[in-house]
Design a protein around this motif. Structure first.
Motif, PDB file in Angstrom:
ATOM      1  N   ASP A 101       0.837  -1.192   0.000  1.00 58.81           N
ATOM      2  CA  ASP A 101       0.000   0.000   0.000  1.00 58.81           C
ATOM      3  C   ASP A 101       0.883   1.257   0.000  1.00 58.81           C
ATOM      4  O   ASP A 101       2.119   1.168   0.046  1.00 58.81           O
ATOM      5  CB  ASP A 101      -1.021  -0.015   1.157  1.00 58.81           C
ATOM      6  N   ARG A 102       0.242   2.436  -0.060  1.00 61.74           N
ATOM      7  CA  ARG A 102       0.991   3.680  -0.251  1.00 61.74           C
ATOM      8  C   ARG A 102       2.092   3.887   0.802  1.00 61.74           C
ATOM      9  O   ARG A 102       3.240   4.152   0.441  1.00 61.74           O
ATOM     10  CB  ARG A 102       0.027   4.874  -0.276  1.00 61.74           C
ATOM     11  N   PRO A 103       1.770   3.726   2.105  1.00 59.44           N
ATOM     12  CA  PRO A 103       2.860   3.946   3.080  1.00 59.44           C
ATOM     13  C   PRO A 103       4.038   2.982   2.884  1.00 59.44           C
ATOM     14  O   PRO A 103       5.204   3.388   3.021  1.00 59.44           O
ATOM     15  CB  PRO A 103       2.173   3.702   4.435  1.00 59.44           C
ATOM     16  N   ALA A 104       3.736   1.729   2.544  1.00 57.54           N
ATOM     17  CA  ALA A 104       4.820   0.757   2.334  1.00 57.54           C
ATOM     18  C   ALA A 104       5.626   1.102   1.077  1.00 57.54           C
ATOM     19  O   ALA A 104       6.857   0.985   1.058  1.00 57.54           O
ATOM     20  CB  ALA A 104       4.246  -0.660   2.234  1.00 57.54           C
ATOM     21  N   ILE A 105       4.918   1.544   0.017  1.00 60.76           N
ATOM     22  CA  ILE A 105       5.608   1.927  -1.225  1.00 60.76           C
ATOM     23  C   ILE A 105       6.574   3.078  -0.937  1.00 60.76           C
ATOM     24  O   ILE A 105       7.745   3.054  -1.339  1.00 60.76           O
ATOM     25  CB  ILE A 105       4.589   2.383  -2.301  1.00 60.76           C
ATOM     26  N   HIS A 106       6.073   4.084  -0.217  1.00 62.73           N
ATOM     27  CA  HIS A 106       6.899   5.267   0.050  1.00 62.73           C
ATOM     28  C   HIS A 106       8.106   4.920   0.920  1.00 62.73           C
ATOM     29  O   HIS A 106       9.214   5.384   0.670  1.00 62.73           O
ATOM     30  CB  HIS A 106       6.050   6.375   0.688  1.00 62.73           C
ATOM     31  N   ALA A 107       7.879   4.107   1.928  1.00 62.26           N
ATOM     32  CA  ALA A 107       8.993   3.729   2.811  1.00 62.26           C
ATOM     33  C   ALA A 107      10.044   2.947   2.026  1.00 62.26           C
ATOM     34  O   ALA A 107      11.248   3.194   2.152  1.00 62.26           O
ATOM     35  CB  ALA A 107       8.464   2.897   3.983  1.00 62.26           C
ATOM     36  N   ALA A 108       9.578   2.006   1.195  1.00 56.71           N
ATOM     37  CA  ALA A 108      10.513   1.162   0.454  1.00 56.71           C
ATOM     38  C   ALA A 108      11.293   1.986  -0.571  1.00 56.71           C
ATOM     39  O   ALA A 108      12.501   1.822  -0.731  1.00 56.71           O
ATOM     40  CB  ALA A 108       9.748   0.035  -0.253  1.00 56.71           C
ATOM     41  N   GLU A 109      10.588   2.891  -1.252  1.00 57.88           N
ATOM     42  CA  GLU A 109      11.247   3.697  -2.281  1.00 57.88           C
ATOM     43  C   GLU A 109      12.305   4.613  -1.667  1.00 57.88           C
ATOM     44  O   GLU A 109      13.402   4.768  -2.201  1.00 57.88           O
ATOM     45  CB  GLU A 109      10.201   4.505  -3.063  1.00 57.88           C
ATOM     46  N   ALA A 110      11.958   5.203  -0.520  1.00 55.33           N
ATOM     47  CA  ALA A 110      12.914   6.084   0.142  1.00 55.33           C
ATOM     48  C   ALA A 110      14.166   5.317   0.569  1.00 55.33           C
ATOM     49  O   ALA A 110      15.259   5.872   0.638  1.00 55.33           O
ATOM     50  CB  ALA A 110      12.248   6.738   1.356  1.00 55.33           C
ATOM     51  N   PHE A 111      14.006   4.037   0.830  1.00 54.47           N
ATOM     52  CA  PHE A 111      15.101   3.217   1.357  1.00 54.47           C
ATOM     53  C   PHE A 111      15.981   2.670   0.221  1.00 54.47           C
ATOM     54  O   PHE A 111      17.199   2.800   0.243  1.00 54.47           O
ATOM     55  CB  PHE A 111      14.499   2.073   2.182  1.00 54.47           C
ATOM     56  N   VAL A 112      15.373   2.050  -0.786  1.00 59.33           N
ATOM     57  CA  VAL A 112      16.191   1.355  -1.792  1.00 59.33           C
ATOM     58  C   VAL A 112      16.154   1.982  -3.185  1.00 59.33           C
ATOM     59  O   VAL A 112      16.873   1.537  -4.070  1.00 59.33           O
ATOM     60  CB  VAL A 112      15.822  -0.152  -1.918  1.00 59.33           C
ATOM     61  N   HIS A 113      15.306   2.997  -3.405  1.00 64.99           N
ATOM     62  CA  HIS A 113      15.233   3.683  -4.707  1.00 64.99           C
ATOM     63  C   HIS A 113      15.072   2.691  -5.861  1.00 64.99           C
ATOM     64  O   HIS A 113      15.865   2.652  -6.792  1.00 64.99           O
ATOM     65  CB  HIS A 113      16.480   4.557  -4.922  1.00 64.99           C
ATOM     66  N   ALA A 114      14.028   1.890  -5.755  1.00 69.87           N
ATOM     67  CA  ALA A 114      13.764   0.888  -6.780  1.00 69.87           C
ATOM     68  C   ALA A 114      13.051   1.488  -7.981  1.00 69.87           C
ATOM     69  O   ALA A 114      12.810   0.802  -8.971  1.00 69.87           O
ATOM     70  CB  ALA A 114      12.912  -0.245  -6.193  1.00 69.87           C
ATOM     71  N   GLY A 115      12.704   2.767  -7.904  1.00 71.42           N
ATOM     72  CA  GLY A 115      11.981   3.398  -9.003  1.00 71.42           C
ATOM     73  C   GLY A 115      10.482   3.167  -8.926  1.00 71.42           C
ATOM     74  O   GLY A 115       9.789   3.227  -9.942  1.00 71.42           O
ATOM     75  N   TYR A 116       9.966   2.896  -7.721  1.00 73.36           N
ATOM     76  CA  TYR A 116       8.528   2.659  -7.558  1.00 73.36           C
ATOM     77  C   TYR A 116       7.773   3.971  -7.789  1.00 73.36           C
ATOM     78  O   TYR A 116       8.235   5.048  -7.377  1.00 73.36           O
ATOM     79  CB  TYR A 116       8.210   2.167  -6.141  1.00 73.36           C
ATOM     80  N   PRO A 117       6.594   3.913  -8.417  1.00 71.56           N
ATOM     81  CA  PRO A 117       5.758   5.109  -8.539  1.00 71.56           C
ATOM     82  C   PRO A 117       5.244   5.514  -7.150  1.00 71.56           C
ATOM     83  O   PRO A 117       4.875   4.643  -6.354  1.00 71.56           O
ATOM     84  CB  PRO A 117       4.609   4.643  -9.433  1.00 71.56           C
ATOM     85  N   LEU A 118       5.223   6.821  -6.884  1.00 69.57           N
ATOM     86  CA  LEU A 118       4.842   7.273  -5.542  1.00 69.57           C
ATOM     87  C   LEU A 118       3.412   7.802  -5.481  1.00 69.57           C
ATOM     88  O   LEU A 118       2.892   8.077  -4.408  1.00 69.57           O
ATOM     89  CB  LEU A 118       5.813   8.361  -5.073  1.00 69.57           C
TER      90      LEU A 118
END
Lengths: 381, 496
Positions: free
Chosen positions: B265-282
């Motif tokens: 979900d959105r909070p998990a996407i944002h946390a993960a993207e901030a951590f590993v920069h996988a290029g997930y849409p925010l």
């Protein structure tokens, strides 16, 4: 025609619980009564048990194709369920056999009986057996207490996996009234490769190579001197894998069966139709690479016909007489069930492979934990 | 906190004598009784709970296990079995008056049989080591719990461990063919082997997932598979969780069982993207990773079909991996979701319920309301294919009252899972953690039947006491997997 024994017809779960609680003698739960000739005869010395007819527990309670779950009353016809699943291109992936072909019984196999007997078909090697598809259940134990176990979702580790015990319990632990099963998408299409083999050990080694490939073999049998390998799934995938497998196996003569003929072929393997006329049939589970030598040892004692499924791990033996000592004596590992034989023979010869004492003792205690007074199907297993 | 049963003071008083007797049954190096060396065994992956063992025994052979158990039975001493101690539910948490019986010395691979596609190992072999042992021949062992580099196959059997690939390839129980185990009476029993299906009751199925309550597994035979030829993944973003959930349902309705199917979900996407920069849409509410594996002909075909299904279900971001590096990158954020959440919150609880997938929108909406009610954030990762939900509740243990609120929030989520037709735990086990919620899912009579089964194996209830089943000594609060400032017991162990 012998007289039908007494028959009780509980109307609902409460009624069933009361009947079990107040039973004064042995009870034999039945659904479609197509598998009464499997297992040891119930309460043989007492002249049989009172039949507990579960016809009231009939019908689909919930079918959620997108959740891959199906909840049904125990006496729901297997055919009805399969038609419902067909309409959504799904299936019971353990491919239960139709016991009527081998046993010559009449009636309608039910879901409850199918799971209680755990009769898994050719896809057992890829998709698992009845045990792997029973997610949850409601039952009445031998004390007459209704209880539930497992759940209605495909992933669950909450508490003991009691449903596993009920798959293959032969009605001896509790009377199942409702079952939740995992269902899976039915394959879009299938093909079968048939490869001539001089003898069973060569055929089984071909199956072993196929099963050890990445081609997701969904059936591996030896029928009439030929190794049979089923490939199923999406059209482009099946076409590619059949070609690849034929190439890798490098056998000189390979015949490929199209989808319809393939389906009919595996239906016959599932139902052991080639041995339908044999008076005695054994069902043997063993390590696949030991299968051919096992059959050769039995053949030193008696003439026989053999059908190998599960890559050689399941052997159906058709004989004229039981030859229990020869069959069990030839077995290095695994177990042999006297699948088809007249009742008086099944009363005399242990139908199921006797367990070593410590294991037998554990099984006895498990049975007692559900049915301390041995009311349910006494003697069946 | 969950209360454990009161220890038997007479057993506690006999500690030195018990250690001495164990030294007569086992090699000297197999008995640990010094406090500083026992410290390593005082908890498992459920780090909020700690308890020093009475003594630690590390037998080397099945005969030694049997000898210890026969002696323990005579002496009335309790036993807590232990593998690598990675359980997230407290399954290996010591009990003050019990011997911790560790299988750490059972490290041998006993048999690799390619013709019959089986491997037989001792229980202390790690999950990943089984796959490594057969890797050169192209085989692997399918169940892949996130802790697979450390967790042992014995522990996998005890917990019926899953993994991201279990929708297609099954849990531990679907991949184990046989075990040797020692009963609480000290009897050695073999069940199954290289053949399929037991002649009697399926005790193998019962033992698997019994959380160390029924005996000690001393040998395990598993089936192995040839590795799929290839794997590709899709990364799919949706404007609502409903659309994401509907897309998952449509994929399965189309007859496709992906090798892996994960949602965030959105909070998990944002946390993960901030951590590993996988290029997930925010700017999406739900992100789906769908992995297809098999032969290239199949994978290419299914990638197209899943892409089309996603398009008809309102996908707003759709990417397909074209290289192995790209596929791994899709997974990088998901596999780092737990530590990523650990970076944005001082503490988090990891939950583990399963729901019918159709209930996902309702459950997520209810969780949002709870989040407001308790004043705590929640991030969700979800094994979308099988409905196994891992909400991570964010809190700060240093703020008075937040711990209590987080625990109450967690209990509410698990009860909600049961209310919508799901279960308390999909893969982490009940252990200590969810013990006191069992009565919410099961009636008294359901639990009594399970108790009777327990007594069929362990008449005097000496195996893993205080776990799985509620006792009379209950405490109102329910504990959870607490992670404080990233300090997990296995900080280097991936969890997803």
């Amino acid at each position: 025609m012998t007289d039908l024994p007494n028959r009780l017809r509980p109307r609902d779960e409460a009624d069933l619980a009361e009947l079990v609680r107040s039973a004064s003698g042995p009870l034999e739960p039945i659904g479609g009564a197509t598998k009464r000739a499997l297992g040891a005869p119930v309460a043989f010395e007492q002249g049989g048990a009172t039949l507990l007819d579960l016809a009231a527990f009939d019908g689909i309670v919930a079918y959620e194709p997108a959740e891959l779950t199906l909840t049904v009353g125990a006496a729901t016809s297997l055919g009805v369920v399969q038609r419902e699943l067909d309409a959504k291109q799904q299936m019971l992936a353990f491919e239960p056999m139709d016991p009527r072909v081998l046993l010559g019984s009449v009636g309608t196999p039910t879901v409850g009986g199918t799971v209680a007997a755990a009769l898994s078909g050719p896809r057992r090697i890829k998709s698992g057996g009845a045990r792997d598809h029973l997610l949850g259940l409601k039952a009445v134990n031998g004390r007459g207490e209704p209880f539930k176990a497992g759940g209605r979702v495909v992933k669950n580790v909450t508490g003991y996996d009691v449903p596993k015990l009920f798959a293959g319990s032969w009605g001896t632990l509790g009377v199942m009234t409702e079952l939740t099963l995992k269902v899976l998408p039915a394959p879009e299409t299938e093909r079968t490769l048939l490869i001539d083999a001089d003898d069973a050990s060569i055929a089984i080694s071909i199956l072993s190579r196929a099963l050890g490939s990445s081609h997701e073999v969904a059936g591996a049998a030896v029928v009439n001197g030929r190794a049979a390998i089923r490939i199923e799934g999406f059209g482009p995938s099946v076409a590619w894998r059949v070609d690849a497998l034929a190439r890798e196996l490098g056998a000189p003569t390979i015949e490929v069966l199209d989808a319809d003929i393939s389906r009919a072929f595996w239906r016959d393997v599932r139902d052991v139709r080639p041995l339908a006329t044999a008076p005695i049939v054994w069902r043997v589970s063993t390590t696949p690479s030991l299968a051919a030598a096992f059959v050769a040892r039995v053949a030193q004692t008696t003439s026989l016909r053999a059908l190998y499924d599960w890559g050689g791990g399941l052997i159906w033996l058709g004989l004229d007489a039981p030859h229990a000592d020869a069959v069990r004596g030839a077995l290095v590992d695994g177990h042999a069930m006297l699948f088809k034989a007249p009742a008086e023979i099944r009363a005399r010869i242990p139908v199921f492979q006797p367990a070593p004492p410590t294991l037998a003792d554990l099984e006895r205690r498990v049975k007692q934990s559900f049915d301390p007074d041995n009311r349910l199907n006494p003697g069946r297993r | 906190m969950i209360a454990m049963p009161d220890p038997d003071t007479q057993i506690l008083a006999r500690r030195d004598e018990i250690a001495a007797q164990l030294r007569m049954l086992l090699p000297a190096a197999s008995v640990i009784a010094e406090a500083e060396r026992m410290r390593a065994y005082e908890s498992d992956g459920l780090t909020a709970y700690r308890q020093m063992p009475l003594v630690v025994a590390l037998p080397e052979t099945t005969k030694q296990v049997a000898a210890v158990l026969r002696w323990a039975r005579r002496e009335g001493i309790k036993i807590v079995p232990r593998g690598a101690g990675t359980s997230l539910s407290g399954g290996a948490l010591p009990v003050a008056d019990a011997i911790v019986l560790g299988l750490g010395k059972f490290k041998a691979v006993l048999d690799i049989d390619y013709a019959n596609r089986t491997v037989t190992v001792q229980p202390g072999v790690t999950n990943l080591a089984i796959s490594k042992a057969v890797d050169a021949a192209g085989f692997y062992y399918a169940p892949d719990p996130s802790s697979q580099i450390a967790c042992t196959i014995g522990g996998n059997v005890a917990e019926n461990s899953g993994g991201v690939h279990c929708l297609k390839y099954g849990l531990t129980t679907n991949n184990v063919l046989g075990v040797e185990f020692v009963t609480p009476d000290g009897e050695i029993v073999r069940i199954g082997g290289k053949h399929l299906d037991a002649p009697g009751y399926d005790l193998l199925g019962l033992l698997t997932g019994s959380e160390g309550l029924l005996g000690i597994v001393t040998e395990v035979t598993v089936r192995i598979l040839q590795k799929p030829e290839t794997a590709r993944a899709l990364l799919l973003g949706f404007a609502t969780a409903e659309e994401g959930g509907d897309c998952v349902a449509a994929i399965i309705a189309a007859g496709i069982i992906p090798g892996g199917m994960e949602m965030m979900d959105r909070p998990a996407i944002h946390a993960a993207e901030a951590f590993v920069h996988a290029g997930y849409p925010l700017d999406v509410e739900a992100l789906l990773i769908v992995e297809l594996d098999g032969c290239a002909a199949e994978v290419d075909h299914l990638i197209e079909r899943v892409e089309a299904i996603a398009k008809s279900h309102g996908v707003v971001v759709s990417r397909v991996s074209t290289t192995e590096a790209e596929r791994m990158n899709f997974w990088a954020g998901r596999k780092a979701a737990f530590p990523a959440v650990g970076r944005i919150s001082p503490d988090y609880y990891c939950m583990d319920g399963t729901i019918p997938r159709a209930a996902l929108p309702r459950v997520l909406a209810a969780m949002r309301d709870m989040s407001t009610k308790y004043g705590l954030g929640v991030a969700n990762v979800f094994h979308a294919g099988d409905g196994n939900l891992h909400p991570l509740i964010l809190y700060d243990a240093n703020v008075p009252g937040e711990l209590d609120r987080a625990e109450a929030f967690g209990a509410d989520i698990l009860k909600l899972c049961v209310d919508v037709g799901g279960v308390l735990t999909g893969e982490h086990g009940v252990g200590v953690e969810k013990r006191d919620l069992m009565e919410y899912q099961f009636d008294a009579i359901d639990l009594e039947q399970q108790h009777r089964l327990k007594r069929a194996f362990d008449e005097d209830l000496r195996f893993n006491p205080g776990k799985v089943f509620p006792t009379l000594h209950r405490c109102a609060e329910e504990g959870r997997v607490h992670v404080h400032r990233g300090e997990t017991r296995f900080p280097d162990l991936p969890r997803f």
